[in-house]
Motif scaffolding. Structure first.
Motif, short mmCIF file in Angstrom:
data_model
loop_
_atom_site.label_atom_id
_atom_site.label_comp_id
_atom_site.label_asym_id
_atom_site.label_seq_id
_atom_site.Cartn_x
_atom_site.Cartn_y
_atom_site.Cartn_z
N ILE A 282 -5.74 3.90 -3.89
CA ILE A 282 -4.37 3.65 -3.42
C ILE A 282 -3.37 3.97 -4.53
CG2 ILE A 282 -2.73 1.89 -2.65
CD1 ILE A 282 -4.95 0.43 -1.32
N TYR A 283 -3.69 3.48 -5.73
CA TYR A 283 -2.81 3.73 -6.86
C TYR A 283 -2.69 5.22 -7.13
CZ TYR A 283 -1.38 4.02 -11.74
OH TYR A 283 -0.74 4.35 -12.90
N THR B 100 7.04 -0.31 -13.38
CA THR B 100 7.10 1.12 -13.09
C THR B 100 7.60 1.35 -11.67
OG1 THR B 100 4.76 1.01 -12.59
CG2 THR B 100 5.35 1.95 -14.69
N LEU C 176 2.53 4.97 -14.79
CA LEU C 176 3.28 6.05 -14.15
C LEU C 176 4.26 6.70 -15.13
CD1 LEU C 176 3.48 7.38 -11.40
CD2 LEU C 176 5.38 5.89 -10.88
N GLY D 152 -0.46 6.97 -4.61
CA GLY D 152 0.94 6.64 -4.91
C GLY D 152 1.41 7.38 -6.15
N GLY E 254 -2.39 5.04 2.63
CA GLY E 254 -2.33 3.79 1.87
C GLY E 254 -2.69 2.60 2.73
N VAL F 60 10.86 3.66 -10.36
CA VAL F 60 10.89 4.66 -9.29
C VAL F 60 11.96 4.30 -8.27
CG1 VAL F 60 9.55 5.66 -7.43
CG2 VAL F 60 8.48 5.26 -9.63
N LEU G 34 2.77 -2.66 -13.09
CA LEU G 34 2.96 -1.95 -11.83
C LEU G 34 4.33 -2.24 -11.25
CD1 LEU G 34 -0.44 -2.26 -9.94
CD2 LEU G 34 0.56 -0.25 -10.98
N ALA H 268 0.81 -1.21 0.00
CA ALA H 268 0.00 0.00 0.00
C ALA H 268 0.84 1.26 0.00
CB ALA H 268 -0.93 0.00 1.21
N VAL H 269 2.09 1.13 0.38
CA VAL H 269 2.96 2.30 0.45
C VAL H 269 3.63 2.51 -0.91
CG1 VAL H 269 5.05 3.18 1.53
CG2 VAL H 269 3.36 1.98 2.90
N PRO H 270 3.66 3.76 -1.40
CA PRO H 270 4.31 3.97 -2.70
C PRO H 270 5.76 3.49 -2.70
CG PRO H 270 3.16 5.95 -2.00
CD PRO H 270 3.08 4.98 -0.87
N TYR H 271 6.19 3.05 -3.87
CA TYR H 271 7.53 2.49 -4.00
C TYR H 271 8.61 3.45 -3.50
CZ TYR H 271 6.57 -1.75 -6.67
OH TYR H 271 6.16 -2.99 -7.05
N PHE H 272 8.48 4.73 -3.82
CA PHE H 272 9.60 5.61 -3.50
C PHE H 272 9.75 5.79 -2.00
CE2 PHE H 272 6.27 8.80 -3.51
CZ PHE H 272 6.71 9.79 -2.65
#
Lengths: 328, 325
Positions: free
Chosen positions: B222-223, A265, B137, B226, B276, A269, A262, A144-148
């Motif tokens: 969520i997407y 990408t 993205l 992000g 998130g 990042v 996903l 759930a946490v963005p990759y960066f």
């Protein structure tokens, strides 16, 4: 065989769509892409030849749209993605240097995530309501946490403060570097050392999907009659689980197609965070320098890579499932 | 849509809402989410300073949290607490806009593909699969970079662009489910009775897709969060739009992460992460309610150990008597 041909037909259409989209993106944005580009460009000098090339790529010359499109397709067929405006090198050469790093990173992370995730998923599905089930929400945290943010977290904790891994780059460079790039052991060890954290980021972020998918499929499969038969015949527990797991694996692989873009990408990042020598760093630098040809080239190449990975997943699926070979 | 559908939703003693909230994951998730929604609505109003207010133009050392500045200041002496309060609005707005647009698109494409079948299905499926393979993205990065600076600050436009790269996942799941529902007896009988195509889709099929719709909406949000945070962290969003992502972008530019100024990059990153997590918990809870077999019962009601699941048998827990899936 017919099923496979149908899939190939799809990939042909998809590739064509990606190429066409890539052509229209700069023409669809508000304002003239060429004007925006010239306004944001860092380098002051532009040779007439470069300007002409840019006009061909972004419109604004005296060619009509259809003629531009044909020129674009023709160039593409010869592997010509234009010339980078900030590096003054052909885009294809630039990307040829970057792509192996990205593919290596995504590939190894995916293999790790698949193996670990599937194993945990099988165990969690088998021993439902066990300890592993309690860990599921924790695994979704990484998803759930963005990759960066995840990448920065790992970089700070294990790299910057922990000091266990290098914080950036794909291998040691600079004056004090002791390794020389090539197929020698010290260099490979160095690359693995540098790749550990980026790969861990991508693997952690995608492992939850594998665990959950596999667990839920296991639970469904365990209720099937043939699993009950296997158990009734008196097979040892681990063999019964193996029977169920093998059948639960197939949908898990076809679900992979849903997430591959996903993951790719995300790893791009991640590369930016770790300043890793792949496509990610290149597109970041290109964005800073408003280097449109490189950005678009990367977009196209990454799309093709994703399509290639999908094709691979399809082939594996067909190889594993006899039913997929029959259905036309 | 909902006022028309309400009579059809199953109602039972205890009501659906309390059951939803009784699941701890859903309860925790919605509490966190509620907090951030309130923050997005009122944060900018209660912030002590505006986002570009600077305490001093001479001082260029970031100050740690203090009584005056609850979250400290950055190099340029911006009040980070005010920025954090104001930064949630755009992030959540864009993510929700993206979620709504993407969900509508996925229903249009997915349900029609599944219900109509044949040629239409083939074309729509190919379209869905193509969009699924496109690296969203990256396309957003290229589009945002090419747009004039003024337009990259427009939340609705950004939301729409994010939605365009996010609808395919939901469409594919919805199509599969519609395919399964299409040949159910009750749909057949509605067809025999002479209900129109639109009516069948809207009143017979769509209500049964609601859980999937909800989870695909949450997934898209969520997407979206992000994607927007990443884009603004990369500096591709007009920096005058204060958001958590742009805070991280400035922190990155002044290499806050490697100079130990944790109060600069920590809070906005935590905010993005918590939104998130809240959404993921909600999604998780919905999944378990829709499909009770997937539920993990570590502890039964009253703290006693839940039943052991055996091969081929899903024990019925007494506390779940009221649940039909």
């Amino acid at each position: 065989m017919r099923a496979l041909l149908r899939r190939l037909w799809f990939y042909l259409i998809a590739a064509y769509a990606a190429v066409t989209l890539n052509f229209f993106i700069p023409r669809m944005v508000p304002g003239s892409a060429l004007q925006n580009f010239l306004a944001k460009m860092n380098t002051a000098s532009l040779t007439p030849a470069q300007l002409q090339a840019l006009q061909a790529q972004y419109g604004g010359g005296h060619q009509g749209l259809a003629a531009q499109y044909v020129t674009y397709l023709g160039n593409l067929f010869q592997g010509d993605l234009g010339v980078s405006t900030s590096l003054s090198a052909p885009v294809s050469t630039v990307l040829a240097n970057d792509l192996p790093w990205t593919i290596g990173l995504v590939g190894s992370a995916t293999v790790i995530a698949f193996l670990v995730g599937t194993l945990i998923g099988v165990l969690a599905g088998w021993r439902r309501s066990g300890l592993l089930d309690a860990l599921l929400p924790a695994a979704t945290f990484f998803q759930a946490v963005p990759y960066f943010i995840l990448a920065s977290l790992l970089m700070l904790s294990f790299g910057f403060y922990g000091g266990a891994f290098p914080t950036g780059g794909a291998y040691d460079t600079g004056r004090y570097a002791t390794v020389t790039p090539g197929w020698n052991w010290p260099f490979i060890a160095n690359v693995i050392d540098h790749g550990a954290l980026p790969a861990a980021t991508v693997a952690l972020a995608s492992v939850a999907g594998w665990i959950l998918g596999m667990r839920n499929m296991m639970i469904t499969t365990m209720d099937e009659d043939y699993v009950l038969v296997a158990a009734a015949k008196g097979l040892p527990r681990h063999k019964v689980v193996a029977v169920a797991a093998r059948n639960a694996l197939l949908p898990s692989i076809s679900n992979f197609a849903l997430s591959i873009s996903l993951v790719v990408t995300g790893s791009i990042v991640t590369e930016i965070v770790f300043n890793y020598a792949g496509v990610g760093r290149e597109i970041f630098n290109a964005a800073q320098a408003a280097d449109y040809p490189v950005m678009q080239g990367i977009l196209l190449v990454v799309t093709f890579t994703v399509l290639g990975a999908n094709l691979l997943a399809d082939l594996v699926y067909v190889a594993l499932d006899p039913r997929a070979r029959k259905v036309a | 849509m909902s006022p028309v559908l309400r009579p059809r939703l199953p109602r039972r003693a205890g009501g659906g809402r309390s059951r939803l909230l009784r699941t701890p994951k859903v309860a925790v998730g919605s509490l966190i989410l509620l907090f951030f929604v309130l923050l997005a609505l009122f944060g900018p109003m209660v912030a002590p300073h505006s986002t570009d207010w600077r305490a001093s133009r001479l001082d260029n050392v970031p100050h740690p949290p203090s009584g005056r500045f609850w979250l400290g200041t950055d190099v340029q002496q911006h009040d980070l607490f005010s920025q954090l309060l104001a930064g949630g609005r755009d992030t959540l707005l864009i993510a929700f806009v993206a979620g709504i647009i993407a969900t509508v698109l996925s229903v249009l494409v997915g349900v029609s593909a599944g219900y109509l079948g044949g040629r239409a299905d083939e074309v729509l499926s190919i379209l869905t699969n193509i969009f699924l393979a496109l690296p969203g993205l990256l396309i957003l990065m290229v589009v945002m970079k090419m747009m004039p600076d003024g337009d990259t600050g427009n939340p609705l436009l950004i939301g729409a662009v994010i939605a365009l790269s996010a609808w395919a996942w939901g469409a594919r799941v919805l199509r599969a489910q519609t395919l399964a529902l299409r040949n159910q007896d009750y749909v057949e009988s509605a067809r025999v009775v002479g209900e129109g195509r639109v009516r069948i889709i809207l009143f017979e099929i769509l209500p049964n897709l609601l859980p999937i719709l909800a989870s695909s909406f949450i997934f898209t949000v969520i997407y979206g969060i992000g994607a927007y945070a990443s884009l603004s962290w990369l500096g591709l969003i007009n920096p005058t739009n204060a958001s958590w992502g742009t805070m991280l972008n400035t922190a990155q530019q002044f290499s806050a992460t490697t100079s130990g100024t944790w109060w600069w990059y920590g809070p906005p990153a935590l905010c993005v992460a918590f939104v998130g997590i809240a959404l993921a918990l909600l999604n998780f809870g919905i999944d378990e309610i829709v499909n009770p077999r997937m539920r993990s019962t570590r502890r039964g009601p009253g703290g006693r150990r839940g039943p052991r699941f055996q091969l081929g048998l899903t024990p019925v827990v007494r506390a779940e008597e009221g649940i039909r899936s």
